[in-house]
Write an enzyme that holds these catalytic residues in place. Structure first.
Site, PDB file in Angstrom:
ATOM      1  N   CYS A 270      -4.438  -1.354   7.158  1.00  0.00           N
ATOM      2  CA  CYS A 270      -4.315   0.091   6.907  1.00  0.00           C
ATOM      3  C   CYS A 270      -4.616   0.942   8.140  1.00  0.00           C
ATOM      4  O   CYS A 270      -3.729   1.599   8.659  1.00  0.00           O
ATOM      5  CB  CYS A 270      -5.241   0.499   5.767  1.00  0.00           C
TER       6      CYS A 270
HETATM    7  N1  LIG Z   1      -5.119  -4.347   1.305  1.00  0.00           N
HETATM    8  C1  LIG Z   1      -5.645  -3.136   1.354  1.00  0.00           C
HETATM    9  O1  LIG Z   1      -6.843  -2.983   1.596  1.00  0.00           O
HETATM   10  C2  LIG Z   1      -4.820  -1.907   1.076  1.00  0.00           C
HETATM   11  C3  LIG Z   1      -5.504  -0.699   0.830  1.00  0.00           C
HETATM   12  C4  LIG Z   1      -4.759   0.433   0.571  1.00  0.00           C
HETATM   13  C5  LIG Z   1      -3.368   0.375   0.595  1.00  0.00           C
HETATM   14  N2  LIG Z   1      -2.717  -0.803   0.854  1.00  0.00           N
HETATM   15  C6  LIG Z   1      -1.259  -0.793   0.840  1.00  0.00           C
HETATM   16  O2  LIG Z   1      -0.816  -1.419  -0.357  1.00  0.00           O
HETATM   17  C7  LIG Z   1       0.404  -2.124  -0.120  1.00  0.00           C
HETATM   18  C8  LIG Z   1       0.224  -3.585  -0.510  1.00  0.00           C
HETATM   19  O3  LIG Z   1      -0.769  -4.151   0.308  1.00  0.00           O
HETATM   20  P1  LIG Z   1      -1.497  -5.518  -0.024  1.00  0.00           P
HETATM   21  O4  LIG Z   1      -2.681  -5.580   0.865  1.00  0.00           O
HETATM   22  O5  LIG Z   1      -1.681  -5.660  -1.501  1.00  0.00           O
HETATM   23  O6  LIG Z   1      -0.388  -6.555   0.484  1.00  0.00           O
HETATM   24  P2  LIG Z   1      -0.302  -8.125   0.169  1.00  0.00           P
HETATM   25  O7  LIG Z   1       0.495  -8.722   1.252  1.00  0.00           O
HETATM   26  O8  LIG Z   1      -1.658  -8.645  -0.163  1.00  0.00           O
HETATM   27  O9  LIG Z   1       0.530  -8.172  -1.187  1.00  0.00           O
HETATM   28  C9  LIG Z   1       1.863  -7.802  -1.304  1.00  0.00           C
HETATM   29  C10 LIG Z   1       2.549  -8.750  -2.259  1.00  0.00           C
HETATM   30  O10 LIG Z   1       3.895  -8.311  -2.439  1.00  0.00           O
HETATM   31  C11 LIG Z   1       4.722  -9.460  -2.542  1.00  0.00           C
HETATM   32  N3  LIG Z   1       6.092  -9.053  -2.267  1.00  0.00           N
HETATM   33  C12 LIG Z   1       6.677  -8.784  -1.082  1.00  0.00           C
HETATM   34  N4  LIG Z   1       7.948  -8.362  -1.262  1.00  0.00           N
HETATM   35  C13 LIG Z   1       8.157  -8.362  -2.586  1.00  0.00           C
HETATM   36  C14 LIG Z   1       9.270  -8.033  -3.401  1.00  0.00           C
HETATM   37  N5  LIG Z   1      10.409  -7.590  -2.858  1.00  0.00           N
HETATM   38  N6  LIG Z   1       9.152  -8.186  -4.718  1.00  0.00           N
HETATM   39  C15 LIG Z   1       8.003  -8.627  -5.274  1.00  0.00           C
HETATM   40  N7  LIG Z   1       6.919  -8.935  -4.567  1.00  0.00           N
HETATM   41  C16 LIG Z   1       6.986  -8.807  -3.235  1.00  0.00           C
HETATM   42  C17 LIG Z   1       4.119 -10.443  -1.567  1.00  0.00           C
HETATM   43  O11 LIG Z   1       4.503 -11.766  -1.874  1.00  0.00           O
HETATM   44  C18 LIG Z   1       2.625 -10.187  -1.765  1.00  0.00           C
HETATM   45  O12 LIG Z   1       2.066 -11.033  -2.751  1.00  0.00           O
HETATM   46  C19 LIG Z   1       0.723  -1.921   1.355  1.00  0.00           C
HETATM   47  O13 LIG Z   1       1.568  -0.802   1.485  1.00  0.00           O
HETATM   48  C20 LIG Z   1      -0.631  -1.581   1.960  1.00  0.00           C
HETATM   49  O14 LIG Z   1      -0.500  -0.805   3.132  1.00  0.00           O
HETATM   50  C21 LIG Z   1      -3.442  -1.953   1.083  1.00  0.00           C
END
Ligand SMILES: NC(=O)c1ccc[n+]([C@@H]2O[C@H](COP(=O)([O-])OP(=O)(O)OC[C@H]3O[C@@H](n4cnc5c(N)ncnc54)[C@H](O)[C@@H]3O)[C@@H](O)[C@H]2O)c1
Length: 427
Positions: A270
């Site tokens: 992030c």
């Molecule tokens: N991790 C954090 O601390 C955090 C905090 C706030 C915001 N975010 C935001 O949230 C969003 C997700 O982050 P995350 O950390 O959960 O990511 P992550 O990589 O842990 O999880 C994303 C998931 O989406 C799946 N995926 C990818 N493409 C896909 C598709 N087309 N269809 C279905 N599934 C699909 C992946 O296999 C994965 O399991 C990002 O935009 C991130 O910037 C993350």
């Protein structure tokens, strides 16, 4: 039944696309609130583990996940056809930056293409992935309205920024206030109603753009303040002033000051990334985001600054960095979590390796590390190491013992606060 009634009566079938650090905790909260939840992910290993009640996200204990799965409240699939049966869909897919620091929208686009195939009247769609302001209205709305269905009348479309802080025991998905904005007032109302069923506090805002900008303000605020304090750390180092003592004393001011701490560089998915969504978008509007670019530059210098500190500390002990054994403590991007994404430890290790250091590391959360030629397994610090470097201050480390065994410690996190020794070199 109308969507509103389905939501109020918990009869709505809830979907979460993307079961990662954000999506899985969210799916679990809605299942706990009594909804039947379907998680959809491309990764078969993740869906299989969810269906086996076996969590892979630190903030979701398997003891919480497993009963929800066995009671039929939560299931996971790789089959997007499940969307046909769903009433609500939260989109939680990754939004990385390309090497050029341009947003990579491909995950959002591909997930939304699937959702558009199964879009039906009465559906609520909420994007949670962090992105640039305008994404929901400019990119998603046309994709969904191509069906002939109209947002605010036939279906509902919102953006809600995700604020999870992995590893934070005080604030989790359920008690972090949830901001939500819709493309129409009716969309905002429906989005807020939905979150109110499972989360403690909902903060409706007037548009998707406001909701998108909230997230970028929060993360840009952190990134710039960290950049400022990192610059202060470099100044203090030059002037022989203890920056940690300065910050602790300044933090006694009861108003108008909030402490930020220096470190070896930015990490995670992030803070190093999100502000560049904003600078990319504002560049299109002819405005250079100069604070962001400057803080990005300073934060990017920190791994180099740390390596210089290590080199100087070794020199002061009559050793050269080349050929020295440097042991890294903590490689995850922050304390008490297992996530390596964008971790500054990797930058520091690559720089050290290029300068000829021999590397080992310990991390209770990261058993092995593979990164651009580095292939290492976690091992306890050896008393033979020429220098121990604290990059990530995990609580599990026994700092007093590590200090007793080491001949030299570079501490980039003030993890040895209160300990006095000639062996310690602080940032
Ligand atoms: N991790 C954090 O601390 C955090 C905090 C706030 C915001 N975010 C935001 O949230 C969003 C997700 O982050 P995350 O950390 O959960 O990511 P992550 O990589 O842990 O999880 C994303 C998931 O989406 C799946 N995926 C990818 N493409 C896909 C598709 N087309 N269809 C279905 N599934 C699909 C992946 O296999 C994965 O399991 C990002 O935009 C991130 O910037 C993350």
């Amino acid at each position: 039944m109308e969507l509103e009634q389905k939501i109020r009566s918990r009869a709505a079938r809830v979907g979460v696309v993307g079961l990662g650090y954000v999506g899985l905790p969210l799916a679990v909260e809605f299942a706990k609130a009594g909804f039947a939840v379907t998680g959809i992910d491309l990764d078969e290993r993740k869906t299989a583990r969810v269906n086996a009640g076996d969590s892979y996200v630190g903030d979701v204990p398997s003891e919480v996940l497993a009963p929800l799965v066995s009671q039929g409240k939560l299931r996971a699939t790789t089959d997007f056809q499940a969307l046909a049966e769903l009433d609500t869909v939260n989109i939680c897919v990754p939004t990385p930056l390309r090497k050029t620091k341009d947003p990579d929208m491909s995950y959002i686009v591909s997930a939304c293409q699937q959702i558009a195939k199964y879009l039906h009247a009465g559906m609520l769609l909420i994007l949670e992935s962090t992105t640039y302001p305008g994404t929901t209205d400019e990119l998603l709305l046309p994709m969904f309205e191509e069906s002939g269905l109209r947002a605010g009348r036939d279906f509902f479309l919102c953006f809600s920024p995700e604020r999870v802080d992995p590893g934070n025991p005080a604030y989790q998905t359920v008690n972090i206030p949830k901001v939500v904005g819709g493309v129409t007032p009716e969309c905002s109302r429906m989005g807020a109603l939905f979150y109110e069923q499972a989360l403690e506090r909902v903060v409706p805002v007037s548009s998707t753009q406001v909701a998108e900008m909230v997230k970028l303000l929060e993360n840009t605020f952190r990134m710039i303040n960290i950049g400022m304090v990192n610059e202060l750390a470099m100044m203090c180092s030059r002037m022989g002033i203890d920056v940690w003592e300065v910050i602790d004393a300044a933090a006694t001011k009861p108003f108008g000051f909030m402490p930020f701490y220096p470190g070896p560089g930015l990490g995670g998915h992030c803070i190093p990334i999100d502000p560049f969504y904003l600078s990319w978008k504002t560049r299109q509007a002819g405005i250079e985001a100069r604070f962001i670019e400057l803080a990005g530059y300073i934060n990017g210098q920190m791994p180099h600054f740390v390596v210089d500190k290590i080199q100087d500390a070794l020199n002061d002990h009559g050793k050269a960095l080349k050929g020295s054994h440097v042991h890294i403590l903590g490689v995850a991007y922050k304390k008490d979590i297992d996530d390596l994404r964008e971790s500054p430890a990797l930058d520091v290790m690559h720089l050290l390796e290029r300068k000829g250091a021999r590397l080992t590391y310990s991390d209770p959360y990261v058993a092995e590390l593979r990164s651009e030629g580095l292939e290492l397994r976690s091992e306890p610090p050896s008393p033979e190491a020429d220098c121990v470097v604290i990059i990530t201050n995990h609580s599990a480390f026994d700092y007093a013992q590590i200090l007793a065994d080491a001949s030299l410690i570079v501490d980039t996190r003030n993890a040895l606060k209160g300990l006095v020794s000639d062996k310690i070199v602080r940032l």
